[in-house]
Design a protein around this motif. Structure first.
Motif, PDB file in Angstrom:
ATOM      1  N   SER A 262      41.919  40.356  -8.288  1.00 25.08           N
ATOM      2  CA  SER A 262      42.920  39.326  -7.506  1.00 25.08           C
ATOM      3  C   SER A 262      43.236  38.166  -8.441  1.00 25.08           C
ATOM      4  O   SER A 262      44.488  37.872  -8.490  1.00 25.08           O
ATOM      5  CB  SER A 262      42.411  38.876  -6.277  1.00 25.08           C
ATOM      6  N   ILE A 263      42.216  37.316  -8.923  1.00 30.76           N
ATOM      7  CA  ILE A 263      42.389  36.266  -9.561  1.00 30.76           C
ATOM      8  C   ILE A 263      43.118  36.612 -10.792  1.00 30.76           C
ATOM      9  O   ILE A 263      44.237  35.966 -11.314  1.00 30.76           O
ATOM     10  CB  ILE A 263      40.856  35.745 -10.207  1.00 30.76           C
ATOM     11  N   GLY A 264      42.784  37.723 -11.383  1.00 32.06           N
ATOM     12  CA  GLY A 264      43.479  38.248 -12.654  1.00 32.06           C
ATOM     13  C   GLY A 264      44.770  38.566 -12.410  1.00 32.06           C
ATOM     14  O   GLY A 264      45.911  38.342 -13.328  1.00 32.06           O
ATOM     15  N   LEU A 265      45.105  39.151 -11.315  1.00 30.56           N
ATOM     16  CA  LEU A 265      46.602  39.843 -11.050  1.00 30.56           C
ATOM     17  C   LEU A 265      47.409  38.335 -10.897  1.00 30.56           C
ATOM     18  O   LEU A 265      48.342  38.255 -11.228  1.00 30.56           O
ATOM     19  CB  LEU A 265      46.453  40.595  -9.537  1.00 30.56           C
ATOM     20  N   LEU A 266      46.934  37.559 -10.199  1.00 35.54           N
ATOM     21  CA  LEU A 266      47.385  36.271  -9.789  1.00 35.54           C
ATOM     22  C   LEU A 266      48.008  35.508 -10.856  1.00 35.54           C
ATOM     23  O   LEU A 266      49.224  35.110 -11.293  1.00 35.54           O
ATOM     24  CB  LEU A 266      46.740  35.405  -8.970  1.00 35.54           C
ATOM     25  N   SER A 267      47.054  35.413 -11.845  1.00 37.14           N
ATOM     26  CA  SER A 267      47.203  34.555 -13.184  1.00 37.14           C
ATOM     27  C   SER A 267      48.080  35.633 -13.922  1.00 37.14           C
ATOM     28  O   SER A 267      49.046  34.832 -14.646  1.00 37.14           O
ATOM     29  CB  SER A 267      45.632  34.600 -13.958  1.00 37.14           C
ATOM     30  N   SER A 268      47.992  36.596 -14.104  1.00 37.79           N
ATOM     31  CA  SER A 268      49.097  37.219 -14.875  1.00 37.79           C
ATOM     32  C   SER A 268      50.421  37.204 -14.413  1.00 37.79           C
ATOM     33  O   SER A 268      51.480  37.035 -15.014  1.00 37.79           O
ATOM     34  CB  SER A 268      48.486  38.746 -14.981  1.00 37.79           C
ATOM     35  N   PHE A 269      50.602  37.395 -13.222  1.00 37.79           N
ATOM     36  CA  PHE A 269      52.005  37.432 -12.445  1.00 37.79           C
ATOM     37  C   PHE A 269      52.393  35.927 -12.802  1.00 37.79           C
ATOM     38  O   PHE A 269      53.649  35.869 -13.092  1.00 37.79           O
ATOM     39  CB  PHE A 269      51.769  37.454 -10.836  1.00 37.79           C
ATOM     40  N   LEU A 270      51.577  35.027 -12.648  1.00 36.20           N
ATOM     41  CA  LEU A 270      52.243  33.708 -12.963  1.00 36.20           C
ATOM     42  C   LEU A 270      52.614  33.366 -14.213  1.00 36.20           C
ATOM     43  O   LEU A 270      53.529  33.109 -14.595  1.00 36.20           O
ATOM     44  CB  LEU A 270      51.285  32.252 -12.487  1.00 36.20           C
ATOM     45  N   GLY A 271      51.620  33.891 -15.149  1.00 34.61           N
ATOM     46  CA  GLY A 271      52.021  33.848 -16.560  1.00 34.61           C
ATOM     47  C   GLY A 271      53.174  34.552 -16.899  1.00 34.61           C
ATOM     48  O   GLY A 271      54.068  33.989 -17.605  1.00 34.61           O
ATOM     49  N   ALA A 272      53.470  35.864 -16.419  1.00 33.77           N
ATOM     50  CA  ALA A 272      54.638  36.730 -16.705  1.00 33.77           C
ATOM     51  C   ALA A 272      55.960  35.958 -16.299  1.00 33.77           C
ATOM     52  O   ALA A 272      56.875  35.851 -16.685  1.00 33.77           O
ATOM     53  CB  ALA A 272      54.386  38.063 -16.164  1.00 33.77           C
ATOM     54  N   SER A 273      55.669  35.331 -14.872  1.00 31.62           N
ATOM     55  CA  SER A 273      56.993  34.760 -14.523  1.00 31.62           C
ATOM     56  C   SER A 273      57.244  33.722 -15.378  1.00 31.62           C
ATOM     57  O   SER A 273      58.763  33.690 -15.497  1.00 31.62           O
ATOM     58  CB  SER A 273      56.714  34.117 -13.025  1.00 31.62           C
ATOM     59  N   LEU A 274      56.443  32.870 -15.828  1.00 35.95           N
ATOM     60  CA  LEU A 274      56.796  31.647 -16.741  1.00 35.95           C
ATOM     61  C   LEU A 274      57.486  32.393 -18.011  1.00 35.95           C
ATOM     62  O   LEU A 274      58.492  31.829 -18.322  1.00 35.95           O
ATOM     63  CB  LEU A 274      55.505  31.008 -16.950  1.00 35.95           C
ATOM     64  N   GLY A 275      56.745  33.367 -18.517  1.00 35.39           N
ATOM     65  CA  GLY A 275      57.267  33.880 -19.632  1.00 35.39           C
ATOM     66  C   GLY A 275      58.758  34.439 -19.590  1.00 35.39           C
ATOM     67  O   GLY A 275      59.517  34.180 -20.217  1.00 35.39           O
ATOM     68  N   PHE A 276      58.999  34.965 -18.483  1.00 35.15           N
ATOM     69  CA  PHE A 276      60.402  35.460 -17.941  1.00 35.15           C
ATOM     70  C   PHE A 276      61.631  34.524 -17.916  1.00 35.15           C
ATOM     71  O   PHE A 276      62.634  34.444 -18.638  1.00 35.15           O
ATOM     72  CB  PHE A 276      60.571  36.240 -16.772  1.00 35.15           C
ATOM     73  N   TYR A 277      60.774  33.155 -17.294  1.00 35.50           N
ATOM     74  CA  TYR A 277      61.800  32.053 -17.352  1.00 35.50           C
ATOM     75  C   TYR A 277      61.880  31.703 -18.551  1.00 35.50           C
ATOM     76  O   TYR A 277      63.160  31.317 -19.012  1.00 35.50           O
ATOM     77  CB  TYR A 277      61.106  31.074 -16.578  1.00 35.50           C
ATOM     78  N   LEU A 278      61.098  31.634 -19.411  1.00 34.57           N
ATOM     79  CA  LEU A 278      61.283  30.880 -20.911  1.00 34.57           C
ATOM     80  C   LEU A 278      62.055  31.903 -21.730  1.00 34.57           C
ATOM     81  O   LEU A 278      62.796  31.482 -22.354  1.00 34.57           O
ATOM     82  CB  LEU A 278      59.731  30.782 -21.551  1.00 34.57           C
ATOM     83  N   ALA A 279      62.017  33.271 -21.536  1.00 36.32           N
ATOM     84  CA  ALA A 279      62.916  34.213 -22.128  1.00 36.32           C
ATOM     85  C   ALA A 279      64.387  33.802 -21.588  1.00 36.32           C
ATOM     86  O   ALA A 279      65.132  34.017 -22.561  1.00 36.32           O
ATOM     87  CB  ALA A 279      62.241  35.449 -21.766  1.00 36.32           C
ATOM     88  N   TYR A 280      64.501  33.605 -20.573  1.00 35.21           N
ATOM     89  CA  TYR A 280      65.908  33.297 -19.990  1.00 35.21           C
ATOM     90  C   TYR A 280      66.241  32.218 -20.741  1.00 35.21           C
ATOM     91  O   TYR A 280      67.430  31.939 -21.232  1.00 35.21           O
ATOM     92  CB  TYR A 280      65.754  33.293 -18.442  1.00 35.21           C
ATOM     93  N   VAL A 281      65.659  31.149 -20.703  1.00 36.49           N
ATOM     94  CA  VAL A 281      66.020  29.870 -21.529  1.00 36.49           C
ATOM     95  C   VAL A 281      66.313  30.023 -22.883  1.00 36.49           C
ATOM     96  O   VAL A 281      67.355  29.763 -23.418  1.00 36.49           O
ATOM     97  CB  VAL A 281      64.981  28.802 -21.482  1.00 36.49           C
ATOM     98  N   ARG A 282      65.513  30.841 -23.439  1.00 34.10           N
ATOM     99  CA  ARG A 282      65.596  31.006 -24.700  1.00 34.10           C
ATOM    100  C   ARG A 282      66.861  32.159 -25.246  1.00 34.10           C
ATOM    101  O   ARG A 282      67.985  31.642 -26.013  1.00 34.10           O
ATOM    102  CB  ARG A 282      64.354  31.634 -25.618  1.00 34.10           C
ATOM    103  N   LEU A 283      66.854  33.046 -24.352  1.00 33.36           N
ATOM    104  CA  LEU A 283      68.154  34.128 -24.791  1.00 33.36           C
ATOM    105  C   LEU A 283      69.220  33.784 -24.033  1.00 33.36           C
ATOM    106  O   LEU A 283      70.379  33.929 -24.839  1.00 33.36           O
ATOM    107  CB  LEU A 283      67.517  35.510 -24.595  1.00 33.36           C
ATOM    108  N   ILE A 284      69.423  33.462 -23.187  1.00 33.09           N
ATOM    109  CA  ILE A 284      70.609  33.237 -22.230  1.00 33.09           C
ATOM    110  C   ILE A 284      71.192  31.832 -22.521  1.00 33.09           C
ATOM    111  O   ILE A 284      72.191  31.745 -22.679  1.00 33.09           O
ATOM    112  CB  ILE A 284      70.590  33.515 -20.722  1.00 33.09           C
ATOM    113  N   LEU A 285      70.172  30.872 -22.307  1.00 37.39           N
ATOM    114  CA  LEU A 285      70.691  29.592 -22.289  1.00 37.39           C
ATOM    115  C   LEU A 285      70.569  28.906 -23.867  1.00 37.39           C
ATOM    116  O   LEU A 285      71.117  27.980 -24.231  1.00 37.39           O
ATOM    117  CB  LEU A 285      69.874  28.469 -21.428  1.00 37.39           C
ATOM    118  N   GLN A 286      70.045  29.948 -24.659  1.00 36.14           N
ATOM    119  CA  GLN A 286      69.972  29.495 -26.380  1.00 36.14           C
ATOM    120  C   GLN A 286      69.428  28.158 -26.483  1.00 36.14           C
ATOM    121  O   GLN A 286      69.821  27.688 -27.423  1.00 36.14           O
ATOM    122  CB  GLN A 286      71.589  29.457 -26.611  1.00 36.14           C
TER     123      GLN A 286
END
Ligand code: UDP
Ligand code: MG
Length: 347
Positions: A262-286
């Motif tokens: 459970s701890i692992g899933l929660l942590s991965s999920f948070l990390g992945a969400s942040l990753g997607f957000y950063l990808a969005y900032v990088r790729l879409i917002l340039q």
């Protein structure tokens, strides 16, 4: 010649030749006493124990475990044991600690009830009938509570007070005094528990996992007259660490993946969400993300998450080895009726 029981063959009591021992039936009570450099206390301990036990009218055995004493303790015990086959003596090669001493006593105990107490006369054998009376009320474990404790306040009573509160809170088994050695157990309770570290004080808590009833009664406590206490403040820390183990054993030992996963899933999920957000900032917002602390956090959370999942899996493997390797069931049976496959019913 008397045939030794399988248990005695495994663990011969060296000081009492078996042909001397007239013990034929199993005793009702087994008294287990750990002894480490208690020479001055042994004679009185033996007399007081014998006096208290003979008036009880139950058959009994005393199992004294000499935990690698450097003084005359073992010699004294041997002398006493040669004159009294009821006294069984086990001598450790070196000092293994009080928990190991209890464990050795529990394996050897033949009685239906096992009673433990300290050898330093701080516990009073006169309290044994009180413990037994409480067991008769339907309890499986009865713990002594040193209500008026005669130990130094700052380095013993205060830490112990805090530790007892903490242990009660964490294990949900509420006792005033986990540290009191004077305890009585139905034999099945201690036979089922493997002891490590300083775990002996947690037996009531571990036993509660088995679903047994744990009771408590006030017992008397005397200051130590001879010899020194073997412990100082350092024990508190070890006890707290053991508490973490016990808590884990009590709640998650059979399902490590559930907690680590459970701890692992929660942590991965948070990390992945942040990753997607950063990808969005990088790729879409340039915008550049290379210098954002959030990126580090995202990576950290994902790595930690994977680690935790891996730990959960390892835990699952280890649990299987633990339970299957030792044929240890993940449950405790209270009783069975007509369930003995070894005998056939004749009508
Ligand atoms: N003891 C033991 N091995 C050890 C330390 C202690 O068998 O390594 C025994 C000691 O002889 C005594 C009991 O455990 O019978 C409790 O020890 P102590 O009285 O020193 O503890 P305290 O009462 O101060 O908590
Ligand atoms: Mg003591």
């Amino acid at each position: 010649m008397e045939i030794l029981s399988a248990q005695e063959q495994q663990h011969p009591v060296s000081s009492v030749p078996h042909w001397v021992a007239p013990v034929k039936t199993k005793p009702t009570l087994s008294i287990v006493v750990p002894i480490y450099n208690e020479a001055e206390n042994i004679p009185q301990l033996y007399t007081r124990l014998t006096a208290a036990l003979t008036t009880l009218g139950h058959s009994y055995e005393i199992i004294a475990i000499d935990d690698g004493s450097h003084d005359r303790s073992f010699n004294l015990l041997r002398e006493l044991a040669l004159g009294d086959p009821i006294l069984r003596v086990v001598r450790f090669r070196r000092n293994f600690g009080q928990t190991a001493a209890f464990a050795a006593g529990f394996v050897r105990a033949q009685g239906q009830v096992v009673i433990t107490l300290d050898a330093d006369l701080q516990n009073d054998p006169v309290d044994i009938p009180l413990l037994l009376a409480k067991l008769d009320e339907g309890y499986d474990v009865v713990s002594g509570w040193r209500e008026r404790r005669h130990d130094p306040f700052w380095n013993r009573r205060l830490p112990s007070l805090l530790a007892n509160r903490l242990i009660s809170f964490v294990t949900s088994v509420h006792l005033h005094d986990y540290g009191c050695s004077l305890k009585a157990y139905r034999s099945a309770v201690v036979k089922d528990i493997q002891l490590y570290g300083e775990l002996h004080r947690f037996i009531p808590a571990i036993a509660s996992w088995q679903g047994v009833a744990v009771g408590e009664i006030p017992v008397s406590h005397a200051p130590r007259r001879f010899g020194k206490s073997k412990y100082g403040i350092g024990r508190t820390l070890r006890v707290v660490l053991d508490l973490v183990t016990v808590r884990f054993l009590l709640s998650y030992a059979t399902r490590p993946m559930q907690i680590f996963g459970s701890i692992g899933l929660l942590s991965s999920f948070l990390g992945a969400s942040l990753g997607f957000y950063l990808a969005y900032v990088r790729l879409i917002l340039q915008q550049s993300v290379g210098d954002r602390p959030l990126l580090l956090l995202a990576v950290l959370l994902i790595v930690l998450g994977v680690q935790f999942l891996g730990m959960g899996l390892l835990g699952e493997l280890i649990t299987r080895v633990y339970y299957e390797g030792r044929n240890k069931p993940i449950y405790v049976v209270r009783e069975e009726i007509n369930n003995n496959s070894d005998y056939s019913v004749e009508r």
